[in-house]
Design a protein around this motif. Structure first.
Motif, mmCIF file in Angstrom:
data_model
loop_
_atom_site.group_PDB
_atom_site.id
_atom_site.type_symbol
_atom_site.label_atom_id
_atom_site.label_comp_id
_atom_site.label_asym_id
_atom_site.label_seq_id
_atom_site.Cartn_x
_atom_site.Cartn_y
_atom_site.Cartn_z
ATOM 1 N N LEU A 1 31.932 26.632 22.809
ATOM 2 C CA LEU A 1 32.623 25.646 21.978
ATOM 3 C C LEU A 1 32.579 24.331 22.742
ATOM 4 C CD1 LEU A 1 34.569 24.648 19.722
ATOM 5 C CD2 LEU A 1 36.444 25.545 21.104
ATOM 6 N N ALA A 2 32.074 23.272 22.116
ATOM 7 C CA ALA A 2 31.915 21.990 22.811
ATOM 8 C C ALA A 2 32.412 20.847 21.947
ATOM 9 C CB ALA A 2 30.443 21.758 23.179
ATOM 10 N N VAL A 3 33.071 19.884 22.595
ATOM 11 C CA VAL A 3 33.462 18.636 21.935
ATOM 12 C C VAL A 3 32.825 17.487 22.716
ATOM 13 C CG1 VAL A 3 35.610 19.574 21.056
ATOM 14 C CG2 VAL A 3 35.603 18.468 23.282
ATOM 15 N N LEU A 4 32.353 16.462 21.987
ATOM 16 C CA LEU A 4 31.672 15.334 22.604
ATOM 17 C C LEU A 4 32.203 14.035 22.023
ATOM 18 C CD1 LEU A 4 29.360 17.688 21.677
ATOM 19 C CD2 LEU A 4 28.008 16.346 23.296
ATOM 20 N N LYS A 5 32.192 13.001 22.839
ATOM 21 C CA LYS A 5 32.608 11.670 22.392
ATOM 22 C C LYS A 5 31.533 10.661 22.777
ATOM 23 C CE LYS A 5 36.736 10.033 22.394
ATOM 24 N NZ LYS A 5 38.064 9.507 22.778
ATOM 25 N N ASN A 6 31.480 9.612 21.993
ATOM 26 C CA ASN A 6 30.549 8.521 22.306
ATOM 27 C C ASN A 6 31.185 7.483 23.209
ATOM 28 O OD1 ASN A 6 28.901 9.926 20.637
ATOM 29 N ND2 ASN A 6 28.793 8.412 19.011
ATOM 30 N N THR A 7 32.348 7.803 23.723
ATOM 31 C CA THR A 7 33.048 6.992 24.720
ATOM 32 C C THR A 7 33.565 7.935 25.799
ATOM 33 O OG1 THR A 7 35.091 7.175 23.431
ATOM 34 C CG2 THR A 7 33.724 5.203 23.059
ATOM 35 N N PRO A 8 33.995 7.426 26.960
ATOM 36 C CA PRO A 8 34.547 8.311 27.997
ATOM 37 C C PRO A 8 35.713 9.135 27.458
ATOM 38 C CG PRO A 8 34.087 6.156 28.912
ATOM 39 C CD PRO A 8 33.869 6.027 27.434
ATOM 40 N N MET A 9 35.873 10.343 27.972
ATOM 41 C CA MET A 9 36.886 11.266 27.463
ATOM 42 C C MET A 9 37.653 11.872 28.631
ATOM 43 S SD MET A 9 36.385 14.704 25.101
ATOM 44 C CE MET A 9 34.872 15.104 25.970
ATOM 45 N N LYS A 10 38.963 11.719 28.591
ATOM 46 C CA LYS A 10 39.829 12.397 29.542
ATOM 47 C C LYS A 10 40.356 13.665 28.879
ATOM 48 C CE LYS A 10 41.390 8.197 31.927
ATOM 49 N NZ LYS A 10 42.561 7.380 32.307
ATOM 50 N N ALA A 11 40.508 14.712 29.656
ATOM 51 C CA ALA A 11 41.002 15.990 29.129
ATOM 52 C C ALA A 11 42.380 16.256 29.714
ATOM 53 C CB ALA A 11 40.041 17.118 29.477
ATOM 54 N N ALA A 12 43.428 15.928 28.924
ATOM 55 C CA ALA A 12 44.798 16.150 29.369
ATOM 56 C C ALA A 12 45.197 17.604 29.101
ATOM 57 C CB ALA A 12 45.734 15.186 28.652
ATOM 58 N N GLY A 13 46.437 17.936 29.475
ATOM 59 C CA GLY A 13 46.901 19.312 29.318
ATOM 60 C C GLY A 13 46.896 19.786 27.886
ATOM 61 N N LEU A 14 47.315 18.912 26.957
ATOM 62 C CA LEU A 14 47.351 19.299 25.549
ATOM 63 C C LEU A 14 45.954 19.613 25.035
ATOM 64 C CD1 LEU A 14 48.729 19.618 22.809
ATOM 65 C CD2 LEU A 14 48.484 17.140 22.485
ATOM 66 N N GLU A 15 44.983 18.744 25.336
ATOM 67 C CA GLU A 15 43.620 18.955 24.866
ATOM 68 C C GLU A 15 43.042 20.266 25.406
ATOM 69 O OE1 GLU A 15 44.798 16.171 25.913
ATOM 70 O OE2 GLU A 15 44.401 14.624 24.419
ATOM 71 N N LYS A 16 43.287 20.529 26.688
ATOM 72 C CA LYS A 16 42.745 21.748 27.281
ATOM 73 C C LYS A 16 43.388 22.990 26.683
ATOM 74 C CE LYS A 16 41.267 19.862 31.744
ATOM 75 N NZ LYS A 16 41.433 19.907 33.206
ATOM 76 N N GLU A 17 44.685 22.934 26.407
ATOM 77 C CA GLU A 17 45.355 24.094 25.816
ATOM 78 C C GLU A 17 44.858 24.336 24.397
ATOM 79 O OE1 GLU A 17 48.230 27.268 25.593
ATOM 80 O OE2 GLU A 17 47.081 26.243 27.156
ATOM 81 N N VAL A 18 44.673 23.265 23.633
ATOM 82 C CA VAL A 18 44.145 23.405 22.274
ATOM 83 C C VAL A 18 42.756 24.035 22.304
ATOM 84 C CG1 VAL A 18 43.258 22.103 20.295
ATOM 85 C CG2 VAL A 18 45.508 21.567 21.226
ATOM 86 N N LEU A 19 41.889 23.532 23.184
ATOM 87 C CA LEU A 19 40.530 24.069 23.267
ATOM 88 C C LEU A 19 40.517 25.499 23.790
ATOM 89 C CD1 LEU A 19 38.310 21.123 24.532
ATOM 90 C CD2 LEU A 19 38.164 22.313 22.367
#
Length: 895
Positions: free
Chosen positions: A128-146
């Motif tokens: 499962l991969a998510v990509l952005k066309n700008t820099p992306m920080k992965a905070a705790g919420l994002e990591k838990e969701v993924l």
């Protein structure tokens, strides 16, 4: 608070996306939800094939679904994810790291975050991969969701693979079964056919065709078998087929050298050179171990076929039911280990973890789930030994009170980290012999069951985050609205009422600001616990936001409203001890009833909200909904819109009220007061629209308009050659006063008017909201040249130490004391105290609301310097005030 609400909403959306497990559009829904939640440009779910190709199951790019694609795994960030079986995050510079990845260039991706999709046995299935066309920080919420999304997607991918495997195995089994009748018939009746089967087996083992042996004198291995041996082989095959038992032909080869060699299908092929083979024998032997393995395989296939074709909430029930049937048990269950809710033994006081049934079957019936303490149970033994069996003499109780189990077999279920999360167990009324079959089946199925149990626990955790308030553990607003809809439908169907109560803790914000959020959260949690214990059967309690709670009371009688309110007030009002502090809370309660006050859930909630608003304005703190409240609220909404338009359209007016010297009666200044004449409503009372402006966030633009209008009028008077004696006093709201740059802001709005010509008035209660901040702002205003007065003095709770530090010039005695001063000894004493205090602090005193000559004389006699009120003049428009002022000056000149 905001972050918690964002997290709840994120997990709510994720729960909705993952709720389509097993549906054809599961992956499509998942990638769309993830793109929205994480605010990324691209999301993909893919499986990896045996030839190292990536095949997407769903792709979301730039706000819309895209066709699935296939691309090589090598040289991509996906390779890092799959090979490493770990999270892979590139915050920026993605294309520079993977210059050969054409897909990244096509997407324009700059950053990447990928997680592996793993099978129950930790085998990588995809990513499962998510990509952005700008820099992306992965905070705790994002990591838990993924992480949760990856677990669910991996389970879905594994389930799909299992379904395909089951279907293929069923196809092969069907083909075999279709041929078995003919094979069995021929084995029982056709000696030649049986001998050809034996010959084919021999040829496969030796690697020689029969005609290559014995100088081509024979054409079949069967011909090498002695006639007596042939009959024995045929009889043994017949017997094996008749009893439906597995059999195997074992070959014994006699060689010219005198040795004898044994050969069989699983053996190490022993090949003889041409001419060396003298004799071949074949006979049938039983293969118990192979038969047992086949039974286990067929059992596992049956369970797998059952559970994979019934995706949904019944997964574990189907699994347990099938296990009980296959293993010929009397009962079985799967239970979840829950250490977060310990059960306390009332005798010893010791806490024990709890086992919560996930699915339980006894006597062929599905039973309701329940929980029990782990200590001293058979599950505790299983957790300690991983796998355990009691063949006879057990004292374990069968589920559902169906008696005692004399025997049982159990297996530990653990998560990917090897931590115990539950058990699977079958129980028997009869004693058991050593049952390798049952333990083998449980051992094989425990991995898949544990993975599904962990996935569902993650799913429950996700729902908890989405629908549960993190501070109190109560249902949140989203969950409550769902319950409101459900109970309203039941009320309509059953033709019974439904009562909705909204509760707001009074002055909670003050406590929270004064003592900190940690104390505030403890108060909310304690209050929530008390309210929960005060709930009646079938009542629903939730925390909506901040200090607001809600209660639903099904089938509530009209007479039950007061009882419910008293019950809730009693639960909240008891003192709460936190450390060395004691807090006594009060609650405002608004109520509305279906169907009397509203019919739809939204209207019912709106009616209760209106009632709560009115309850906050009342001393009693409770208010049932009334239709007149809706009309009043509609008027307030219309007034908000009209007032906003009046401010922006410059349709307000300033009226001016004179301030006089009590000793001489001369004009010494004036106060500018805002007035509003609406085309449809006429004159609107300041007592109505000023508080509304404060409540609805319009007081700052209104205050700015007053400052600008007052400066324009003062400039006009100067152009006309009229200089107002003293200062023009302007009111400043509390919301304006919190601005540290207030002095600069006022100077900008009143450009051209000297600061010495302006006096600013702020109420006593507004000063004391943040005394330290008020001290700094008042000093800045005085340094800028503005005069300051404390309005409505005596109605608030001033601290004398702060009053001394405020850079105020005057205290304005509130009208409530002046009105009754001639009849009330207490009011007269208060006024005398205020005048004495002001004189001690070097401040002037100004009396408000002077309406009679007697009041003016009494105030002057007590030493008050200035006054304003109807006795000296009502607030007048600028032209009328100017005319009255001019007449007064002419009288003074004539006198």
């Amino acid at each position: 608070m905001q972050s918690r609400m964002e997290a709840e909403e994120a997990f709510r959306q994720l729960a909705e996306g993952l709720g389509r497990s097993g549906a054809p559009d599961f992956y499509d829904t998942l990638v769309a939800r993830l793109a929205t939640i994480l605010k990324v440009d691209h999301v993909l779910v893919a499986r990896v094939t045996e030839d190292a190709m990536v095949r997407t199951q769903a792709v979301w790019s730039h706000g819309q679904p895209r066709p699935n694609i296939t691309y090589p795994l090598a040289g991509t960030p996906c390779e890092i994810v799959v090979v490493g079986e770990a999270t892979c995050h590139y915050a920026e510079g993605l294309q520079a790291r993977f210059p050969d990845d054409r897909l990244l260039r096509q997407l324009g991706a700059v950053s990447y975050l990928g997680l592996p999709l793993l099978a129950a046995d930790e085998t990588p299935l995809g990513l499962l991969a998510v990509l952005k066309n700008t820099p992306m920080k992965a905070a705790g919420l994002e990591k838990e969701v993924l992480r949760i999304a990856a677990v669910q997607a991996g389970a879905e991918l594994g389930r799909s693979r299992a379904e395909l495997a089951v279907k293929e195995s069923e196809r092969r089994l069907d083909t075999l079964l279709n041929h078995l009748p003919g094979m069995a018939y021929r084995c029982l009746n056709d000696r030649d056919w049986t001998m050809r089967v034996v010959s084919q087996g021999a040829q496969a083992l030796t690697g020689y065709r029969a005609e290559e042996l014995q100088d081509n004198r024979v054409t079949s291995y069967a011909a090498l078998i002695h006639p007596a041996d042939r009959e024995r082989v045929f009889e043994e095959v017949q017997a094996a087929v008749a009893r439906r038992a597995p059999f195997r032909v074992i070959y014994r080869l006699h060689h010219a050298g005198g040795d004898t060699r044994w050969m069989w299908e699983q053996g190490q092929g022993v090949f003889a050179a041409a001419g060396e083979l003298l004799h071949l024998e074949g006979f049938i032997t039983d293969i118990t171990e192979q038969h047992e393995a086949q039974r286990v395989q067929e059992a596992v296939m049956q369970v797998a076929s059952t559970v994979t074709t019934r995706i949904g909430d019944d997964y574990f029930h189907q699994l347990v039911s099938t296990l009980v049937e296959i293993l010929e048990a009397d009962a079985g269950f799967i239970a979840l280990l829950d250490s977060s809710r310990p059960d306390v033994d009332p005798l010893s006081g010791r806490a024990s973890a709890t086992m919560s049934m996930v699915s339980v079957v006894a006597e062929g019936q599905r039973l309701d789930n329940y929980a029990y303490a782990l200590a001293g149970t058979s599950c505790e033994q299983i957790l300690g030994e991983r796998e355990a069996m009691v063949q006879d003499g057990s004292t374990a109780r069968l589920p559902g009170g169906a008696g005692v189990a004399r025997a049982w077999i159990g297996r530990l279920l653990d998560n990917a980290k090897g931590e115990p999360i539950g058990v699977v167990m079958v129980l028997y009324r009869r004693p058991l012999e050593a049952n390798a079959f049952a333990t083998s089946v449980l051992r094989i199925l425990s991995t898949g069951a544990a993975a599904e149990l962990e996935r569902r626990r993650d799913h429950r955790r996700m729902h908890q985050l989405a629908y549960t308030d993190g501070t109190t553990g109560l249902p949140n607003r989203v969950r409550f609205m769902e319950e409101l809809m459900r109970l309203r439908q039941e009320a309509e169907k059953g033709q019974h009422p439904l009562l909705l109560l909204l509760l707001d803790i009074r002055r909670f914000k003050e406590i929270n600001d004064l003592h900190g959020h940690q104390v505030g959260d403890q108060l909310l949690s304690t209050t929530a616990g008390r309210l929960a214990r005060a709930m009646g059967p079938h009542e629903v309690l939730a925390r909506l936001s901040g200090d607001e709670f809600a209660v639903l009371v099904p089938q509530a009688k009209a007479s039950g409203l007061e009882q419910s309110i008293r019950r809730l007030q009693a639960a909240v009002s008891r003192p709460i001890e936190l450390g060395h502090r004691s807090f006594v809370l009060e609650v405002s309660i608004g109520s509305a009833r279906y169907p009397r006050d509203a019919v739809t859930p939204g209207e019912l909630f709106k009616s209760a909200s209106i009632a709560l608003y009115h309850a906050k304005q009342q001393d009693g703190g409770t208010c049932p909904f009334d239709e007149s409240m809706t009309r009043a609220l509609q008027r307030r909404q219309q007034m908000t819109e009209r007032l906003s338009a009046a401010i922006s359209g410059q349709r307000l007016e300033l009226h001016f009220q004179p301030q006089v010297d009590l000793r001489t009666g001369e004009l010494v200044g004036a106060e500018a007061l805002c007035r509003w004449h609406d085309e449809a409503w006429g004159w609107v009372s300041p007592g109505e629209f000023i508080p509304l402006a404060e409540e609805r966030g319009l007081i700052r633009p209104l205050g700015d308009w007053v400052l600008q209008a007052a400066s324009r009028q003062m400039a006009a008077w100067r152009r006309e050659g009229m200089a107002l004696p003293g200062r023009l006093s302007l009111n400043v709201s509390a919301q304006q006063f919190v601005d540290p740059q207030l002095a600069e802001h006022i100077a900008t709005l009143t450009r051209g008017i000297p600061a010495s010509a302006i006096g600013l008035e702020l109420t006593e209660s507004d000063f004391m909201r943040d005394p330290e901040q008020a001290v700094g702002i008042t000093h800045a205003l005085r340094e800028a040249g503005y005069a300051l007065a404390i309005d409505d003095f005596g109605t608030g709770y001033s601290s004398l130490s702060y009053l001394r530090r405020f850079s105020a010039d005057a205290l304005k005695i509130d009208i409530s004391f002046v009105r009754e001063m001639l009849e009330s000894h207490h009011d007269r004493a208060i006024i005398q105290t205020i005048i004495a205090m002001a004189r001690t602090l070097g401040m002037k005193t100004v009396a408000e609301g002077v309406e009679t000559q007697e009041q003016a004389e009494a105030l002057a006699g007590m030493g008050c310097e200035q006054a304003q009120g109807y006795h000296y003049g009502r607030p007048l428009p600028a032209a009328d005030f100017t005319a009255a002022w001019a007449r007064a000056m002419r009288r003074e000149a004539a006198g």
